[in-house]
Design a protein around this motif. Structure first.
Motif, PDB file in Angstrom:
ATOM      1  N   ALA A  49      67.285 -24.215  33.516  1.00  0.00           N
ATOM      2  CA  ALA A  49      68.289 -24.217  32.442  1.00  0.00           C
ATOM      3  C   ALA A  49      69.692 -24.294  33.016  1.00  0.00           C
ATOM      4  O   ALA A  49      70.524 -25.035  32.532  1.00  0.00           O
ATOM      5  N   CYS A  50      69.958 -23.527  34.056  1.00  0.00           N
ATOM      6  CA  CYS A  50      71.306 -23.420  34.620  1.00  0.00           C
ATOM      7  C   CYS A  50      71.286 -23.871  36.076  1.00  0.00           C
ATOM      8  O   CYS A  50      70.750 -23.177  36.935  1.00  0.00           O
ATOM      9  N   LYS A  51      71.856 -25.028  36.311  1.00  0.00           N
ATOM     10  CA  LYS A  51      71.871 -25.578  37.667  1.00  0.00           C
ATOM     11  C   LYS A  51      72.802 -24.778  38.583  1.00  0.00           C
ATOM     12  O   LYS A  51      72.473 -24.519  39.734  1.00  0.00           O
ATOM     13  N   CYS A  52      73.962 -24.374  38.068  1.00  0.00           N
ATOM     14  CA  CYS A  52      74.948 -23.654  38.888  1.00  0.00           C
ATOM     15  C   CYS A  52      74.372 -22.369  39.490  1.00  0.00           C
ATOM     16  O   CYS A  52      74.593 -22.067  40.656  1.00  0.00           O
ATOM     17  N   LYS A  53      73.675 -21.620  38.670  1.00  0.00           N
ATOM     18  CA  LYS A  53      73.148 -20.317  39.094  1.00  0.00           C
ATOM     19  C   LYS A  53      71.648 -20.360  39.371  1.00  0.00           C
ATOM     20  O   LYS A  53      71.041 -19.327  39.649  1.00  0.00           O
ATOM     21  N   ASN A  54      71.059 -21.563  39.259  1.00  0.00           N
ATOM     22  CA  ASN A  54      69.633 -21.768  39.525  1.00  0.00           C
ATOM     23  C   ASN A  54      68.764 -20.792  38.710  1.00  0.00           C
ATOM     24  O   ASN A  54      67.973 -20.047  39.257  1.00  0.00           O
ATOM     25  N   VAL A  55      68.947 -20.845  37.384  1.00  0.00           N
ATOM     26  CA  VAL A  55      68.198 -19.967  36.485  1.00  0.00           C
ATOM     27  C   VAL A  55      67.215 -20.811  35.691  1.00  0.00           C
ATOM     28  O   VAL A  55      67.594 -21.800  35.066  1.00  0.00           O
ATOM     29  N   SER A  56      65.972 -20.394  35.701  1.00  0.00           N
ATOM     30  CA  SER A  56      64.925 -21.160  35.029  1.00  0.00           C
ATOM     31  C   SER A  56      64.904 -20.897  33.526  1.00  0.00           C
ATOM     32  O   SER A  56      65.401 -19.874  33.050  1.00  0.00           O
ATOM     33  N   ILE A  57      64.303 -21.840  32.823  1.00  0.00           N
ATOM     34  CA  ILE A  57      64.055 -21.669  31.382  1.00  0.00           C
ATOM     35  C   ILE A  57      63.246 -20.393  31.178  1.00  0.00           C
ATOM     36  O   ILE A  57      63.550 -19.589  30.304  1.00  0.00           O
ATOM     37  N   GLU A  58      62.237 -20.206  31.996  1.00  0.00           N
ATOM     38  CA  GLU A  58      61.354 -19.050  31.888  1.00  0.00           C
ATOM     39  C   GLU A  58      62.134 -17.733  31.992  1.00  0.00           C
ATOM     40  O   GLU A  58      61.888 -16.793  31.219  1.00  0.00           O
ATOM     41  N   ARG A  86      77.973 -25.630  31.213  1.00  0.00           N
ATOM     42  CA  ARG A  86      77.313 -26.765  30.557  1.00  0.00           C
ATOM     43  C   ARG A  86      75.926 -26.431  30.026  1.00  0.00           C
ATOM     44  O   ARG A  86      75.400 -27.144  29.182  1.00  0.00           O
ATOM     45  N   CYS A  87      75.330 -25.360  30.473  1.00  0.00           N
ATOM     46  CA  CYS A  87      73.975 -25.009  30.026  1.00  0.00           C
ATOM     47  C   CYS A  87      73.977 -24.130  28.778  1.00  0.00           C
ATOM     48  O   CYS A  87      72.914 -23.765  28.279  1.00  0.00           O
ATOM     49  N   LYS A  88      75.137 -23.809  28.252  1.00  0.00           N
ATOM     50  CA  LYS A  88      75.198 -22.900  27.109  1.00  0.00           C
ATOM     51  C   LYS A  88      74.459 -23.446  25.884  1.00  0.00           C
ATOM     52  O   LYS A  88      73.904 -22.679  25.116  1.00  0.00           O
ATOM     53  N   GLY A  89      74.426 -24.752  25.711  1.00  0.00           N
ATOM     54  CA  GLY A  89      73.669 -25.339  24.606  1.00  0.00           C
ATOM     55  C   GLY A  89      72.180 -25.100  24.752  1.00  0.00           C
ATOM     56  O   GLY A  89      71.477 -24.828  23.774  1.00  0.00           O
ATOM     57  N   ILE A  90      71.691 -25.207  25.984  1.00  0.00           N
ATOM     58  CA  ILE A  90      70.275 -24.941  26.253  1.00  0.00           C
ATOM     59  C   ILE A  90      69.968 -23.470  25.985  1.00  0.00           C
ATOM     60  O   ILE A  90      68.970 -23.132  25.344  1.00  0.00           O
ATOM     61  N   ILE A  91      70.853 -22.594  26.445  1.00  0.00           N
ATOM     62  CA  ILE A  91      70.662 -21.159  26.229  1.00  0.00           C
ATOM     63  C   ILE A  91      70.650 -20.855  24.727  1.00  0.00           C
ATOM     64  O   ILE A  91      69.793 -20.110  24.250  1.00  0.00           O
ATOM     65  N   SER A  92      71.579 -21.438  23.995  1.00  0.00           N
ATOM     66  CA  SER A  92      71.627 -21.230  22.540  1.00  0.00           C
ATOM     67  C   SER A  92      70.336 -21.661  21.870  1.00  0.00           C
ATOM     68  O   SER A  92      69.817 -20.974  20.988  1.00  0.00           O
ATOM     69  N   ASN A  93      69.798 -22.810  22.311  1.00  0.00           N
ATOM     70  CA  ASN A  93      68.545 -23.294  21.728  1.00  0.00           C
ATOM     71  C   ASN A  93      67.404 -22.330  22.025  1.00  0.00           C
ATOM     72  O   ASN A  93      66.568 -22.061  21.154  1.00  0.00           O
ATOM     73  N   ILE A  94      67.373 -21.796  23.217  1.00  0.00           N
ATOM     74  CA  ILE A  94      66.314 -20.830  23.572  1.00  0.00           C
ATOM     75  C   ILE A  94      66.437 -19.591  22.696  1.00  0.00           C
ATOM     76  O   ILE A  94      65.434 -19.079  22.184  1.00  0.00           O
TER      77      ILE A  94
END
Length: 99
Positions: A49-58, A86-94
């Motif tokens: 989900a987050c490339k900068c901090k290398n955080v997975s969707i899981e 930039r990953c905030k949209g992905i986080i919001s969707n989750i």
């Protein structure tokens, strides 16, 4: 070989729309995966989900299941979304879909 920017953006946009698998990605976008190497890159990218901090969707899904119900709370727990954002949209969707 790095994934072309156009395909990278298609993956990220599809993730914001809820794609969590390559099959879902293909249904949501018009991406064409041309070879096994691209497929492997897409599979790796779609798990992250987050490339900068290398955080997975899981990891984000787990944080949401454990009560992180805002992008900010997910960031506090996982550090996702605290770099470029930039990953905030992905986080919001989750958060919205809890998956």
């Amino acid at each position: 070989m790095a994934l072309e920017m156009e395909k990278y953006l298609k993956v990220r946009k599809a993730q914001v729309q809820g794609a969590r698998t390559v099959d879902e990605l293909k249904k949501i976008s018009d991406i064409v995966i041309e070879n096994e190497e691209e497929l492997k890159e897409v599979e790796t990218l779609i798990k992250n989900a987050c490339k900068c901090k290398n955080v997975s969707i899981e990891t984000i899904v787990e944080a949401v299941k454990n009560g992180a119900d805002t992008v900010e709370k997910v960031g506090e727990v996982t550090k996702a979304g605290t770099g470029c954002g930039r990953c905030k949209g992905i986080i919001s969707n989750i958060i919205e879909n809890k998956r």
